[in-house]
Design a protein around this motif. Structure first.
Motif: not given
Lengths: 787, 291
Positions: B253-255, B257-263
């Motif tokens: 996860k790159i800040p 480029f990435s949204g919040p982690s999700a299941n």
């Protein structure tokens, strides 16, 4: 709502139609007018916000964004005082028996005091002005703050103001009072800058040598601004020295810059041209690594401004900016993104009391990517383009009132994604359709002085947003977790198929206890129709903007703020305490695992809800003396509630950092040697961490906590810089300085991101990895010059 | 199919540039909460006539400090509404259940997985889990070509090009697996190649590159005489979203480029008590000898 809108439009029409009457009837009720411009004596630059006081009446006004002021008074003798921060104050006695045009030129404080000039108290504008929740930065201050690689940056200094948070280390993205990065309107000479970043945000698009004035509205946003919920960052370019030719420049570790300015026709027409380019890539061919040899990595900016004074009442300005990042590898990849803005303005003084400005503005942001893979060239282009026409009036009927009104209209053209394989264009077509919209704004506001102590501001903005064809609009059946397309509607080209309207009242007041203290309060409602398709914590080059539509309502915010302002020691020490409460409605977020790029049905991945943000901001600033600088502390909270995210439970926004401290201190050892430092502290950013794991088909899967249920470690960093100026000699034209800087001086490994990955040594295990930026104890050196 | 591939390829230009300037270090003292036990399901039914498989386990701690705990003695069936197949647990690989070897799925049928007799949360009450999956069809692969290319330094190698007709009739989703000399190269989800028929609905894939073999990877490097087999899976949207999210989550996860982690989305019900996937799909294969 419609009745209110009609009333509002009727009132504005009445004002416009009355203009010719005011223009002729210049002195109703026996009032006479003194008006003119306040400028820098050395460069002829307008001094925005310079204050003009009438000593006898204990009242006054301030110069507008073009340096124009107007005071309508009874016939008498008056002592006028002209003041501006960093400049020597001038007092002028006038005998007002007829309308007078009085242009004033103020001399910078560091220069010799002339006979007509007196050294007076420092301005107490922060106490006396009705506006609050504003951060105004002097370019001198910005240039003193230590910067990464010595690249002084407006946006990095903005992030050190109370109520402003950096969204992630190194990025230009910022959050204002709990708002998202998309909720900031960034203007360069009135043109919207949609992506203010260079090199993934490590640098901003603003070349400091070309910037004259920077003002951030955090809450008390005047009615003449609209379109974003949380803030307006108004950056004004220099006009160009109209008295003499001048050059400013710098040579740094990664870039160099040069600004040339001067008169074309003495004191009538001037120009400014400023350029900046990084040059790390110029050394790549000398590298032994074959990949580096073929690499490309640079950005550049170009600012241009020409202004021409047609006569005392008419001036024309033309300003333009273009900047671009390029990176990739020769023969295999090529990526680029950048902004283009252009503004043509006509200042027209209709009468001594009425000042108008007509602007035609163009703003463009685009990116393009090309990559060769598997024998194919993958191409991806995206751009958005705005055309704006804007008309603003300032009306100064008397010293107690300053009325502003105007209108604007913008045509938005969105081309979110045109992706194809080169040579196979007919196969792929256009995956994401283009969008078009019209955005209109009408506003009126008045700043009214009631007695000697109370000033109130009130205004109203009316916004109309219209979606225009051709367009494809999907109708979604709302399910969980996904929305399903149940119908598709096509609209013909040019057809207005959906309209949003909204009223945005603005109110502010200032009660001045005495010359050194005041209490201020404000309320503002803002509406945002332009949405950003990004759920990252900071802006990135691939961000795509899209309009409100039948599926996406405009975002709205109400902000209430109150503050106490107190100055000490002859106004050299400014202090303030502000507290705010903000309610946000119809804010957008994205469902889990949303696909934002190349998704024609992206609106189906958007979820909307509410948010609330509140906080307390403390600010102490010492303006003068060997030791100067500021300390700010912000205590804040921002929480979102969206029915289909986090099971409908409130969750902290990704930029919710409850405690934030910024310390900026400069110590002048002598006129030539200045040590500057800044220390930043912020509570760790919220993150979502795994709380469980599983394996499917040999691949590690994670089960996550509630959204943003954890926090990274607290962030802190110290930066230092030492400025050594060249020796001064009488008559010496060449001025220079060396700036040595260290970013992250005590080498802290701040969390940039934390990833959970399969252990490369033992695939049955998982390890937590901290990723941090390599800028630890990172040096910079810059040589600046001007002549 | 091109869109997702283009997206991944082009994003990689940005992501690689960011990764290049960042540093990493292991965190030994990170403290993470644990969550209540949940059932992990991995179940498939395909058009191949074979022993269809379902694997059951329990969710472990986030850092996998403890070995995976399998779930035994479950009663599992797969049904198309008319015929129901029972699965029995493999006695050597506990937690893995198979149908009889002559079972196959039929295109157009909606399959239901039913799991009983498990007590994942140890409350002495037996739980029941279900999932449904529609088996979507495919057209045969007309041919595949393996082409060598030298586009750049880090992905010099071969592309496997596909010739087939998209079945049309709405959105179709594909999963691609590749075997070299009958050894599966795509042996983990993060190695899968997936795509959809956006802009290709009902059209012909005329030598479209669907998988890249990199020369710098020993197991992917080709020599003359190697046999390359391409397996084309016709999957449904649930399985496509599952794989897509799984791959995204597997990558860093790159800040910016990435949204919040999700299941990772799952089709196993109850949604709050289970993770994983039950997927029905059709398979077509084609082999070619590299010359």
């Amino acid at each position: 709502m419609i009745i209110k809108a009609k009333l509002f439009i009727s009132s504005l029409l009445f004002l416009f139609l009355s203009l010719p009457v005011w223009a002729v009837d210049d002195h109703p009720a026996g009032l006479l007018t003194v008006s003119g411009y306040v400028k820098d004596a050395e460069s002829g630059e307008a001094l925005i916000g310079a204050t003009i006081s009438i000593k006898e009446l204990n009242t006054g006004t301030s110069a507008n964004q073009y340096g124009f002021y107007s005071l309508s008074l009874k016939s008498a003798k008056y002592l006028l005082e002209f003041r501006y921060m960093g400049y020597q104050t001038i007092q002028k006695t006038i005998e007002l028996s007829k309308n007078i045009s009085l242009n004033i030129e103020l001399v910078p404080e560091e220069n010799k005091i002339e006979e007509v000039v007196i050294k007076a108290d420092r301005p107490e504008a922060n106490v006396k002005k009705a506006e609050m929740s504003i951060s105004k930065l002097e370019m001198k201050t910005i240039k003193q703050v230590p910067a990464l690689m010595g690249e002084v940056d407006v946006l990095k200094v903005i992030q050190m103001m109370p109520g402003v948070q950096s969204t992630s280390e190194g990025t230009s993205g910022f959050s204002v009072r709990g708002g998202g990065v998309d909720q900031n309107l960034i203007l360069l000479d009135e043109a919207t800058v949609y992506n203010a970043s260079h090199m993934m945000g490590f640098f901003s698009v603003f070349n400091n040598d070309a910037v004259r004035d920077v003002k951030l509205y955090k809450g008390d946003i005047p009615a003449n601004y609209g379109g974003r919920l949380s803030s307006v960052l108004d950056v004004r370019m220099k006009e160009g020295n109209n008295k003499k030719f001048a050059a400013t420049g710098g040579i740094g570790l990664i870039s160099s810059r040069l600004t040339l300015e001067g008169p074309i026709v003495n004191e009538k027409t001037s120009f400014l041209i400023a350029g900046r380019r990084t040059y790390a890539d110029l050394f790549f061919p000398l590298m032994s690594d074959s990949s580096l040899k073929k690499s490309k990595l640079y950005f550049y900016d170009l600012n241009l401004k020409v202004n021409h004074q047609i006569n005392e009442r008419n001036r024309l300005f033309l300003s333009a900016y273009t900047g671009r990042d390029r990176f990739g590898q020769k023969g295999s990849s090529d990526a680029g993104f950048g902004n283009l803005t252009g503004t043509l303005r006509w200042n027209h003084q209709i009468s001594n009391k009425i000042f108008s400005n007509l602007s035609a503005i163009i703003a463009k942001y685009d990116y393009s990517l090309k990559m060769k893979q598997g024998g194919s060239n993958y191409v991806w282009n995206s751009n958005m383009l705005d055309y704006t026409l804007k008309l603003d009036f300032n009306f100064f009927p008397n010293p107690q009132n300053e009325i502003k009104f105007g209108l604007s209209s913008t045509y938005h053209d969105f081309d979110p994604c045109d992706a194809y394989i080169e040579g196979e264009r007919s196969h792929l077509g256009v995956p994401v359709a283009k969008n078009y919209a019209l955005e209109h704004g009408l506003y009126i506001s008045n700043e009214q002085k009631i007695g000697e102590k109370l000033t109130i501001k009130y205004g109203l903005r009316y916004t109309i947003f219209q979606n225009i064809g051709s367009a494809t609009i999907y109708t979604f059946a709302k399910g969980y977790p996904n929305y399903t397309v149940v119908d598709t509607t096509y609209y013909a080209s040019g057809k207005i198929f959906h309209t949003y309207m909204g009223l945005e009242p603005r109110f502010g007041m200032n009660y001045t206890f005495n010359e050194q203290s005041s209490i201020k309060a404000s309320f503002s409602r803002t509406i945002q129709n332009m949405q950003l398709a990004s759920n990252s914590s900071g802006g990135m080059p691939l961000d795509v903007w899209f309009p409100s539509s039948p599926n996406i309502k405009p975002q709205k915010a109400n902000q209430y703020a109150i503050g106490y302002f107190k100055n000490f020691a002859n106004n050299t020490i400014e202090t303030s305490v502000e507290t705010y409460y903000k309610q946000l409605y119809d804010i957008i977020d994205f469902k889990d695992n949303a696909q934002l790029l190349m998704n024609p049905r992206m609106e189906g991945d958007i979820r909307s809800g509410t948010a609330k943000a509140y906080g307390l901001e403390l600010f102490v600033k010492k303006n003068d003396g060997r030791l100067n600088g500021w300390i700010s502390y912000t205590l804040s909270k921002v929480e979102r509630t969206i029915a289909e995210i986090n099971n409908g439970n409130p969750y902290p926004a990704s930029y919710d950092k409850p405690n934030n401290i910024n310390v900026v201190l400069n110590y002048e050892f002598s006129r030539r040697v200045i040590l500057s430092s800044n220390w930043v502290y912020a509570t760790g950013a919220p993150v979502t961490f795994p709380v469980g794991s599983y394996v499917i088909d040999n691949t590690y899967g994670k089960y996550y906590s509630a959204r943003n249920g954890y926090r990274m470690r607290d962030y802190h960093r110290l930066d230092l810089s030492l400025t050594i100026k060249g020796k001064e000699h009488p008559g010496k034209k060449w001025e220079s300085e060396w700036v040595f800087s260290i970013y992250n001086a005590y080498a802290r490994h701040n969390d940039w991101m934390i990833n959970f990955v399969q252990d490369s040594k033992d695939v049955t295990k998982v390890v937590a990895e901290r990723w941090y930026l390599p800028f630890v104890c990172f040096p910079g050196i810059t040589y600046n010059f001007k002549f | 199919m091109k869109n997702i591939k283009t997206q991944i390829i082009i994003l990689s230009v940005f992501i690689l540039s960011v990764i290049a300037v960042s540093c990493t270090e292991n965190i030994d003292d990170i403290r993470l909460d644990s969550t209540r036990p949940r059932l992990v399901v991995e179940g498939y039914i395909s058009t191949d006539t074979t022993r269809q498989m379902v694997r059951l386990s329990k969710m472990g701690d986030a850092l996998k400090k403890n070995p995976i705990e399998v779930v035994s003695n479950a009663l599992i069936t797969i049904s198309d509404g008319t015929i129901t197949f029972g699965l029995t647990e493999d006695q050597t690989i506990k937690g893995t259940y198979y149908t009889a070897p002559d079972v196959f799925g039929v295109v157009g049928r909606n399959y239901t997985l039913n799991i009983k007799n498990v007590d994942v949360n140890n409350d002495q009450v037996m739980e029941e889990y279900t999932a449904q999956s529609l088996l979507k069809g495919l057209n045969p692969i007309d041919s595949i070509h393996v082409v060598y290319n030298t586009s750049n330094n880090f992905d010099k190698g071969w592309s496997v090009n596909l010739y087939t007709m998209d079945p049309g009739q709405g959105r179709n989703f594909y999963l691609i697996k590749v075997l070299k000399n009958n050894r599966l190269l795509t042996d983990s989800i993060f190695k899968y190649s997936i795509g959809d028929n956006n802009s290709f609905e009902g059209k012909y894939y005329d030598g479209f590159p669907v998988y890249d073999l990199r020369e710098d990877r020993l197991d992917e490097r080709l020599t003359h005489g190697d046999t390359i087999t391409l397996e084309l899976y016709g999957i449904n949207e649930d399985y496509y979203s599952f794989i897509s999210s799984y791959i995204s989550d597997y990558n860093p996860k790159i800040p910016i480029f990435s949204g919040p982690s999700a299941n990772i989305p799952s089709n196993i019900k109850p949604f709050d008590d289970a993770v994983g996937i039950f997927a029905a799909y059709s398979i077509k294969r084609k082999s070619v000898i590299y010359k």
